[in-house]
Design a protein around this motif. Structure first.
Motif, PDB file in Angstrom:
ATOM      1  N   THR A   8       0.808  -1.219   0.000  1.00 52.32           N
ATOM      2  CA  THR A   8       0.000   0.000   0.000  1.00 52.32           C
ATOM      3  C   THR A   8       0.844   1.273   0.000  1.00 52.32           C
ATOM      4  O   THR A   8       0.323   2.368  -0.183  1.00 52.32           O
ATOM      5  CB  THR A   8      -0.925   0.056   1.226  1.00 52.32           C
ATOM      6  N   GLY A   9       2.146   1.146   0.250  1.00 51.58           N
ATOM      7  CA  GLY A   9       3.018   2.312   0.276  1.00 51.58           C
ATOM      8  C   GLY A   9       3.169   2.944   1.642  1.00 51.58           C
ATOM      9  O   GLY A   9       3.788   4.005   1.784  1.00 51.58           O
ATOM     10  N   ILE A  10       2.606   2.310   2.663  1.00 56.54           N
ATOM     11  CA  ILE A  10       2.702   2.841   4.038  1.00 56.54           C
ATOM     12  C   ILE A  10       3.990   2.329   4.685  1.00 56.54           C
ATOM     13  O   ILE A  10       4.363   1.175   4.522  1.00 56.54           O
ATOM     14  CB  ILE A  10       1.465   2.425   4.852  1.00 56.54           C
ATOM     15  N   ASP A  11       4.669   3.210   5.430  1.00 54.04           N
ATOM     16  CA  ASP A  11       5.961   2.867   6.037  1.00 54.04           C
ATOM     17  C   ASP A  11       5.893   2.559   7.530  1.00 54.04           C
ATOM     18  O   ASP A  11       6.877   2.097   8.108  1.00 54.04           O
ATOM     19  CB  ASP A  11       6.951   4.026   5.862  1.00 54.04           C
ATOM     20  N   TRP A  12       4.741   2.822   8.152  1.00 49.53           N
ATOM     21  CA  TRP A  12       4.695   2.821   9.619  1.00 49.53           C
ATOM     22  C   TRP A  12       3.380   2.217  10.069  1.00 49.53           C
ATOM     23  O   TRP A  12       2.326   2.603   9.582  1.00 49.53           O
ATOM     24  CB  TRP A  12       4.844   4.266  10.082  1.00 49.53           C
ATOM     25  N   VAL A  13       3.420   1.258  10.983  1.00 56.08           N
ATOM     26  CA  VAL A  13       2.193   0.627  11.472  1.00 56.08           C
ATOM     27  C   VAL A  13       2.066   0.792  12.980  1.00 56.08           C
ATOM     28  O   VAL A  13       3.056   0.844  13.690  1.00 56.08           O
ATOM     29  CB  VAL A  13       2.134  -0.877  11.111  1.00 56.08           C
ATOM     30  N   PHE A  14       0.821   0.857  13.446  1.00 53.90           N
ATOM     31  CA  PHE A  14       0.543   0.972  14.883  1.00 53.90           C
ATOM     32  C   PHE A  14       0.341  -0.410  15.482  1.00 53.90           C
ATOM     33  O   PHE A  14      -0.749  -0.763  15.938  1.00 53.90           O
ATOM     34  CB  PHE A  14      -0.697   1.850  15.108  1.00 53.90           C
ATOM     35  N   LEU A  60      14.614  -3.030   8.793  1.00 59.54           N
ATOM     36  CA  LEU A  60      13.955  -1.955   8.050  1.00 59.54           C
ATOM     37  C   LEU A  60      14.367  -1.919   6.580  1.00 59.54           C
ATOM     38  O   LEU A  60      14.597  -0.854   6.005  1.00 59.54           O
ATOM     39  CB  LEU A  60      14.220  -0.598   8.733  1.00 59.54           C
ATOM     40  N   GLY A  61      14.420  -3.102   5.980  1.00 66.18           N
ATOM     41  CA  GLY A  61      14.738  -3.220   4.564  1.00 66.18           C
ATOM     42  C   GLY A  61      13.560  -2.853   3.679  1.00 66.18           C
ATOM     43  O   GLY A  61      12.547  -2.306   4.144  1.00 66.18           O
ATOM     44  N   ASP A  62      13.660  -3.189   2.407  1.00 69.73           N
ATOM     45  CA  ASP A  62      12.643  -2.797   1.432  1.00 69.73           C
ATOM     46  C   ASP A  62      11.284  -3.458   1.650  1.00 69.73           C
ATOM     47  O   ASP A  62      10.278  -3.001   1.110  1.00 69.73           O
ATOM     48  CB  ASP A  62      13.130  -3.110   0.019  1.00 69.73           C
ATOM     49  N   ASP A  63      11.263  -4.557   2.410  1.00 68.97           N
ATOM     50  CA  ASP A  63       9.991  -5.240   2.646  1.00 68.97           C
ATOM     51  C   ASP A  63       9.589  -5.180   4.116  1.00 68.97           C
ATOM     52  O   ASP A  63       8.843  -6.022   4.606  1.00 68.97           O
ATOM     53  CB  ASP A  63      10.071  -6.698   2.181  1.00 68.97           C
ATOM     54  N   LYS A  64      10.108  -4.163   4.838  1.00 66.62           N
ATOM     55  CA  LYS A  64       9.811  -4.025   6.261  1.00 66.62           C
ATOM     56  C   LYS A  64       9.207  -2.660   6.558  1.00 66.62           C
ATOM     57  O   LYS A  64       9.368  -1.707   5.800  1.00 66.62           O
ATOM     58  CB  LYS A  64      11.089  -4.213   7.094  1.00 66.62           C
ATOM     59  N   VAL A  65       8.523  -2.574   7.695  1.00 63.64           N
ATOM     60  CA  VAL A  65       7.885  -1.317   8.108  1.00 63.64           C
ATOM     61  C   VAL A  65       8.275  -0.984   9.549  1.00 63.64           C
ATOM     62  O   VAL A  65       8.705  -1.854  10.307  1.00 63.64           O
ATOM     63  CB  VAL A  65       6.345  -1.408   8.007  1.00 63.64           C
ATOM     64  N   ILE A  66       8.121   0.280   9.905  1.00 62.31           N
ATOM     65  CA  ILE A  66       8.389   0.729  11.270  1.00 62.31           C
ATOM     66  C   ILE A  66       7.240   0.273  12.167  1.00 62.31           C
ATOM     67  O   ILE A  66       6.071   0.459  11.833  1.00 62.31           O
ATOM     68  CB  ILE A  66       8.506   2.263  11.311  1.00 62.31           C
ATOM     69  N   GLU A 221      16.727   7.498   1.246  1.00 62.30           N
ATOM     70  CA  GLU A 221      17.379   6.810   0.128  1.00 62.30           C
ATOM     71  C   GLU A 221      16.392   6.018  -0.720  1.00 62.30           C
ATOM     72  O   GLU A 221      16.576   5.859  -1.929  1.00 62.30           O
ATOM     73  CB  GLU A 221      18.461   5.843   0.637  1.00 62.30           C
ATOM     74  N   LYS A 222      15.342   5.519  -0.109  1.00 60.46           N
ATOM     75  CA  LYS A 222      14.373   4.702  -0.838  1.00 60.46           C
ATOM     76  C   LYS A 222      13.617   5.553  -1.864  1.00 60.46           C
ATOM     77  O   LYS A 222      13.420   6.746  -1.663  1.00 60.46           O
ATOM     78  CB  LYS A 222      13.371   4.079   0.138  1.00 60.46           C
ATOM     79  N   PRO A 223      13.198   4.928  -2.958  1.00 60.17           N
ATOM     80  CA  PRO A 223      12.379   5.667  -3.927  1.00 60.17           C
ATOM     81  C   PRO A 223      11.019   6.003  -3.319  1.00 60.17           C
ATOM     82  O   PRO A 223      10.696   5.547  -2.221  1.00 60.17           O
ATOM     83  CB  PRO A 223      12.245   4.679  -5.089  1.00 60.17           C
ATOM     84  N   SER A 224      10.231   6.768  -4.026  1.00 62.64           N
ATOM     85  CA  SER A 224       8.896   7.128  -3.536  1.00 62.64           C
ATOM     86  C   SER A 224       8.076   5.854  -3.340  1.00 62.64           C
ATOM     87  O   SER A 224       8.346   4.820  -3.970  1.00 62.64           O
ATOM     88  CB  SER A 224       8.202   8.038  -4.534  1.00 62.64           C
ATOM     89  N   PRO A 225       7.067   5.893  -2.462  1.00 63.80           N
ATOM     90  CA  PRO A 225       6.265   4.694  -2.210  1.00 63.80           C
ATOM     91  C   PRO A 225       5.749   4.015  -3.473  1.00 63.80           C
ATOM     92  O   PRO A 225       5.718   2.789  -3.557  1.00 63.80           O
ATOM     93  CB  PRO A 225       5.118   5.232  -1.348  1.00 63.80           C
ATOM     94  N   ALA A 226       5.387   4.780  -4.480  1.00 69.48           N
ATOM     95  CA  ALA A 226       4.831   4.208  -5.715  1.00 69.48           C
ATOM     96  C   ALA A 226       5.869   3.429  -6.512  1.00 69.48           C
ATOM     97  O   ALA A 226       5.515   2.599  -7.356  1.00 69.48           O
ATOM     98  CB  ALA A 226       4.250   5.321  -6.583  1.00 69.48           C
ATOM     99  N   ASN A 227       7.143   3.674  -6.228  1.00 66.39           N
ATOM    100  CA  ASN A 227       8.209   3.047  -7.016  1.00 66.39           C
ATOM    101  C   ASN A 227       9.017   2.005  -6.249  1.00 66.39           C
ATOM    102  O   ASN A 227      10.094   1.626  -6.684  1.00 66.39           O
ATOM    103  CB  ASN A 227       9.152   4.139  -7.547  1.00 66.39           C
ATOM    104  N   ARG A 228       8.485   1.532  -5.152  1.00 63.39           N
ATOM    105  CA  ARG A 228       9.213   0.536  -4.360  1.00 63.39           C
ATOM    106  C   ARG A 228       8.926  -0.884  -4.836  1.00 63.39           C
ATOM    107  O   ARG A 228       8.005  -1.128  -5.609  1.00 63.39           O
ATOM    108  CB  ARG A 228       8.883   0.710  -2.879  1.00 63.39           C
TER     109      ARG A 228
END
Length: 257
Positions: A8-14, A60-66, A221-228
């Protein structure tokens, strides 16, 4: 879960909720893992590693979230299970019973902590410098950021949703404001800093903590959410393999009363 969130392009979960539930009348009992602190501790560490990866390897790699361990602290132990109520446990009990999920989650590297709606001995956690700064940040060595819950700062004595220097001074780094109250809150907070009601050093600390987590997550450093890597791969959401894990978790955790 981390994979589906990244789609979904979200980087952070509760998540995770690490409440140690002591009274099943509490309406959010289903969010907790157990009434046993040792189980909450081990589960907290496991889900934080699943969401964020392991420190030193895939952290916190390309397939991980905070991840966010919440709600600090004692939400599962309020009197009579009253939601957002008062926890009157001793400090030792707060540590031994309600604090174990944070020990597990923070040791695994959780980067954010959410303050709780409840009070401890009559004082709202969002306004408790002792809990948020002295205990969490100093004694426990947490160097990530503390986020509030849904307008939780507005429940602090003397505060409103639009103004709460008490929460900033207590150690809250990010307000959670789901309404247009964020506009006057921003203006009031800036004014309170200019007036000396909130120290500039407290704001600098909050900003440093937020930037520290963003740097660790590679957001500069990561590309925009749409380009990950996983972006837009919606077939991964609810995929067969993910549902199989969910089914396994249900089978192995069901309790028949």
């Amino acid at each position: 879960t981390a994979t589906e969130v990244m789609v979904t392009g979200i980087d952070w979960v509760f998540a995770p909720t690490v409440a140690t539930v002591r009274d099943d009348r509490w309406g959010r009992t289903y969010e907790g893992y157990s009434e046993a602190p040792s189980i909450v501790k081990s589960y907290a560490a496991a889900i934080v590693k699943g969401l964020q990866g392991n420190v030193g390897t895939d952290f916190l790699g390309d397939d991980k979230v905070i991840s966010t361990v919440k709600h600090f602290i004692g939400d599962g132990g309020t009197i009579d299970g009253d939601d957002q109520g008062n926890n009157i446990a001793s400090e030792q009990a707060l540590h031994d019973i309600h604090g174990q999920g944070y020990i597990g989650g923070l040791t695994a590297g959780a980067q954010s902590v959410m303050a709780s709606f409840n009070s401890w001995k009559g004082k709202k956690a969002h306004g408790s410098r002792y809990l948020l700064t002295d205990v969490l940040k100093q004694q426990m060595g947490f160097d990530g950021f503390v986020v509030g819950d849904w307008n939780g700062h507005g429940q602090v004595k003397g505060c409103s949703n639009e103004s709460c220097p008490q929460a900033v001074n207590a150690g809250l780094d990010i307000f959670m404001v789901p309404t247009n109250a964020w506009k006057p809150l921003l203006e009031n907070t800036i004014a309170q800093v200019k007036q000396g009601e909130i120290a500039q050093s407290r704001i600098d600390d909050a900003v440093s903590r937020i930037l520290r987590v963003k740097v660790r997550a590679g957001l500069f450093e990561k590309p925009s959410p749409a380009n990950r890597v996983l972006s837009g791969k919606t077939k991964l959401i609810g995929s067969k393999s993910h549902r199989a894990i969910a089914e396994q978790a249900v089978r192995e955790s069901l309790v028949l009363l």
